[in-house]
Design an enzyme around this catalytic site. Sequence first.
Site, PDB file in Angstrom:
ATOM      1  N   CYS A 100      -3.986 -16.776  24.577  1.00 23.98           N
ATOM      2  CA  CYS A 100      -5.334 -16.835  23.822  1.00 23.98           C
ATOM      3  C   CYS A 100      -4.957 -18.033  22.820  1.00 23.98           C
ATOM      4  CB  CYS A 100      -5.617 -15.630  23.200  1.00 23.98           C
ATOM      5  SG  CYS A 100      -7.104 -15.836  22.073  1.00 23.98           S
ATOM      6  N   CYS A 148      -9.792 -11.634  26.114  1.00 20.79           N
ATOM      7  CA  CYS A 148      -9.166 -11.468  24.680  1.00 20.79           C
ATOM      8  C   CYS A 148      -9.811 -10.436  23.906  1.00 20.79           C
ATOM      9  CB  CYS A 148      -8.674 -12.451  23.670  1.00 20.79           C
ATOM     10  SG  CYS A 148      -8.494 -12.403  22.192  1.00 20.79           S
ATOM     11  N   LYS A 193      -8.218  -1.391   6.834  1.00 16.51           N
ATOM     12  CA  LYS A 193      -8.976  -2.161   6.064  1.00 16.51           C
ATOM     13  C   LYS A 193     -10.666  -1.791   6.186  1.00 16.51           C
ATOM     14  CE  LYS A 193      -6.933  -6.453   4.206  1.00 16.51           C
ATOM     15  NZ  LYS A 193      -6.774  -7.708   4.613  1.00 16.51           N
ATOM     16  N   CYS A 233      -5.828 -16.604  19.072  1.00 18.00           N
ATOM     17  CA  CYS A 233      -4.719 -15.817  18.702  1.00 18.00           C
ATOM     18  C   CYS A 233      -3.307 -16.326  18.593  1.00 18.00           C
ATOM     19  CB  CYS A 233      -4.757 -14.314  19.401  1.00 18.00           C
ATOM     20  SG  CYS A 233      -6.008 -13.243  19.695  1.00 18.00           S
ATOM     21  N   LYS A 264      -6.035   6.912  10.154  1.00 15.82           N
ATOM     22  CA  LYS A 264      -5.021   5.897   9.920  1.00 15.82           C
ATOM     23  C   LYS A 264      -5.603   4.760   8.971  1.00 15.82           C
ATOM     24  CE  LYS A 264      -2.971   2.384  12.733  1.00 15.82           C
ATOM     25  NZ  LYS A 264      -2.015   1.577  13.311  1.00 15.82           N
ATOM     26  N   HIS A 314       4.049   1.422   2.198  1.00 11.25           N
ATOM     27  CA  HIS A 314       5.226   0.751   1.657  1.00 11.25           C
ATOM     28  C   HIS A 314       5.902   1.442   0.627  1.00 11.25           C
ATOM     29  CE1 HIS A 314       2.448  -2.568   3.057  1.00 11.25           C
ATOM     30  NE2 HIS A 314       3.273  -2.482   4.133  1.00 11.25           N
ATOM     31  N   HIS A 316     -11.255 -12.187  20.401  1.00 12.23           N
ATOM     32  CA  HIS A 316     -12.207 -13.615  20.810  1.00 12.23           C
ATOM     33  C   HIS A 316     -13.136 -13.447  21.757  1.00 12.23           C
ATOM     34  CE1 HIS A 316      -8.699 -14.964  18.262  1.00 12.23           C
ATOM     35  NE2 HIS A 316      -9.525 -15.879  17.763  1.00 12.23           N
ATOM     36  N   HIS A 333       0.817  -1.213  -0.156  1.00 15.42           N
ATOM     37  CA  HIS A 333       0.105   0.124  -0.017  1.00 15.42           C
ATOM     38  C   HIS A 333       0.857   1.249   0.114  1.00 15.42           C
ATOM     39  CE1 HIS A 333       0.977   0.550   4.113  1.00 15.42           C
ATOM     40  NE2 HIS A 333       0.258  -0.534   4.504  1.00 15.42           N
TER      41      HIS A 333
HETATM   42  N1  MSP Z   1       8.411  -6.966   8.353  1.00 19.08           N
HETATM   43  C1  MSP Z   1       8.571  -5.775   9.333  1.00 19.08           C
HETATM   44  C2  MSP Z   1       9.876  -5.138   9.155  1.00 19.08           C
HETATM   45  C3  MSP Z   1      11.331  -5.836   9.146  1.00 19.08           C
HETATM   46  S1  MSP Z   1      12.683  -4.858   8.975  1.00 19.08           S
HETATM   47  C4  MSP Z   1      13.982  -5.819   9.436  1.00 19.08           C
HETATM   48  C5  MSP Z   1       7.548  -4.905   9.153  1.00 19.08           C
HETATM   49  N2  MSP Z   1       6.829  -4.875   8.000  1.00 19.08           N
HETATM   50  S2  MSP Z   1       5.577  -4.147   7.576  1.00 19.08           S
HETATM   51  O1  MSP Z   1       5.016  -4.535   6.363  1.00 19.08           O
HETATM   52  O2  MSP Z   1       4.641  -3.943   8.648  1.00 19.08           O
HETATM   53  O3  MSP Z   1       6.079  -2.827   7.106  1.00 19.08           O
HETATM   54  C6  MSP Z   1       6.335  -1.714   8.061  1.00 19.08           C
HETATM   55  C7  MSP Z   1       7.026  -0.467   7.429  1.00 19.08           C
HETATM   56  O4  MSP Z   1       6.127  -0.214   6.210  1.00 19.08           O
HETATM   57  C8  MSP Z   1       6.937   0.849   8.077  1.00 19.08           C
HETATM   58  O5  MSP Z   1       8.088   0.813   8.871  1.00 19.08           O
HETATM   59  C9  MSP Z   1       7.154   1.729   6.894  1.00 19.08           C
HETATM   60  O6  MSP Z   1       8.210   1.731   6.248  1.00 19.08           O
HETATM   61  C10 MSP Z   1       6.082   1.285   5.843  1.00 19.08           C
HETATM   62  N3  MSP Z   1       4.640   1.817   6.495  1.00 19.08           N
HETATM   63  C11 MSP Z   1       3.609   1.012   6.624  1.00 19.08           C
HETATM   64  N4  MSP Z   1       2.496   1.766   6.878  1.00 19.08           N
HETATM   65  C12 MSP Z   1       2.835   2.946   6.785  1.00 19.08           C
HETATM   66  C13 MSP Z   1       2.379   4.314   6.889  1.00 19.08           C
HETATM   67  N5  MSP Z   1       0.906   4.489   6.915  1.00 19.08           N
HETATM   68  N6  MSP Z   1       2.929   5.427   6.503  1.00 19.08           N
HETATM   69  C14 MSP Z   1       4.294   5.219   6.247  1.00 19.08           C
HETATM   70  N7  MSP Z   1       4.640   4.144   6.132  1.00 19.08           N
HETATM   71  C15 MSP Z   1       4.111   3.135   6.637  1.00 19.08           C
HETATM   72  O7  MSP Z   1       7.274  -3.973  10.128  1.00 19.08           O
END
Ligand code: MSP
Length: 499
Positions: free
Chosen positions: A139, A156, A311, A142, A308, A34, A159, A31
Amino acid sequence: MRPGNHHTGFIMEPKTQFFSTPIYYVNAKPHLGHAYTTIATDVATRFKQMDGYDTYFLTGTDEHGDKIVQAAEKQSQSPAQYVEKISRLFQDLWPRLHIENDQFIRTTQSGHIQVVEHLLSKIHARGDIYFSSYEGLYCYGCERFYQERELVDGKCPDHGTAPSSIKESNYFFKMSQYQDWLIDHIKTHPGFIHPKQYETEILSFLKEPLEDLCISRPKSRLTWGITLPFDDNYVTYVWFDALTNYISALGYPDGPLFKKFWPSARHFVAKDIIKPHGIYWPIMLKAAGLDIYNGLNVHGFWNVSGSKMSKSIGNVTDPVQVTGQYGVDAFRYFLMREMVFGLDANFTEDVLVSRINADLANDLGNLFSRVLSMNLKYFKGQVPALHSDIFSDLSLAPEADATIRHFRAAMAGYAFHKGLEAVWQFISRMNKYIDTHEPWGLAKDPKTRPRLEAVIRNLLEGLRTVAALIYPVMPETSRKMLQELTIPQPESGFSDWNK
Ligand code: MSP
């Protein structure tokens, strides 16, 4: 390789820069969040290349753990099939967003698994991993332990059932003994955690005693993970697996990439994972006797229309959809211009559209087409003389130089919005320059022909500067502009661009 610096009597190594993004969980498709981190890392990488660095850019996917097993089950797929499918979505998205990573790492790759085993064995052998049992509220729905304070009326929150008190044994990483070392490391390495407010946040966490980190799960609960090299009945859990990607991707311990790039490692993350990166990771490296990474760049969160992303609200923004509608470079520009690196920002389609109209179409687009069409009309597209000796009053060079200076300083400090601001100030200055000097008036009188030449030539030079500076953020647009200006793409380096 750049030539050595013989002046000082020793050979200077080429400047290197290793950048990484987090490796993303594959429990949902990519999304906006990322996309932002990965684009910001791409922009920083392209900027460093322009600035003469030898760069390496790593991204990838984090594929083990129970969240992923649950997501796979929901789709009636095996974890292996499922992670293959979602990881592919990330791998396919990046080139579409003009992201040029050098490697895409997956934690299910055998090379990565071997390095995780190696690192765990090393730290275990040094005595920093111990086995211990504890009791907690679990739990079964979970498949996780809850803290008392997370429960709602003792139940929980997901649940609605009361968790069972169970006893479990696990492996723990002793972190507390490194606490004073880490505080000292942060204080003696300014810029280790950037921007400053996140350094302050980490130092304030470190005022409390650090708890040891649980790093395993019994296989009775989770099998989708890397088996502990010193106990077959356990897999390692989450952070020991994930963080290690940054060195396994470089071929730690002996790979040439590791030797070349690890000393310059800088990780990009958002504020959600500052603790694992700012605390666990340096301590893991220290415990294993490795050099600590060079720096951590932490950015804020994107909200969508003020909330924020979630979904249930239905505001999870899909970069494929947005770029399909508005274009990739426009999306990249918007993200970099709108977010102050380190702070949260808000994504709305209205603001995106107004920035596209004002900054891209009006300011940059108009300037470019006005200048090119005047150049065609008055000079048949040939490049006119600069006459810098006679018309020094017309010179845009000092402002172009100042723009390059401001841009470079801002980008080197990861203040992408400020870098773009500097370029757009110059763009609006050029638009005013046209209005002030009225080339159409100068074209009427043959006596003012040399002055007209100087005006158009200064504008062309200015456009060349702009086209070069927007390259890290808008690589396609930059290429197209340079092509239309018939300027060959420079190899690298600001000195080349200046010429
Ligand atoms: N897998 C772990 C990270 C391991 S790194 C050794 C993880 N993954 S995640 O899919 O949840 O990705 C988190 C990262 O995605 C955030 O640190 C950021 O880089 C990005 N973002 C996810 N949601 C975001 C926003 N709403 N806004 C900006 N960046 C965000 O955590």
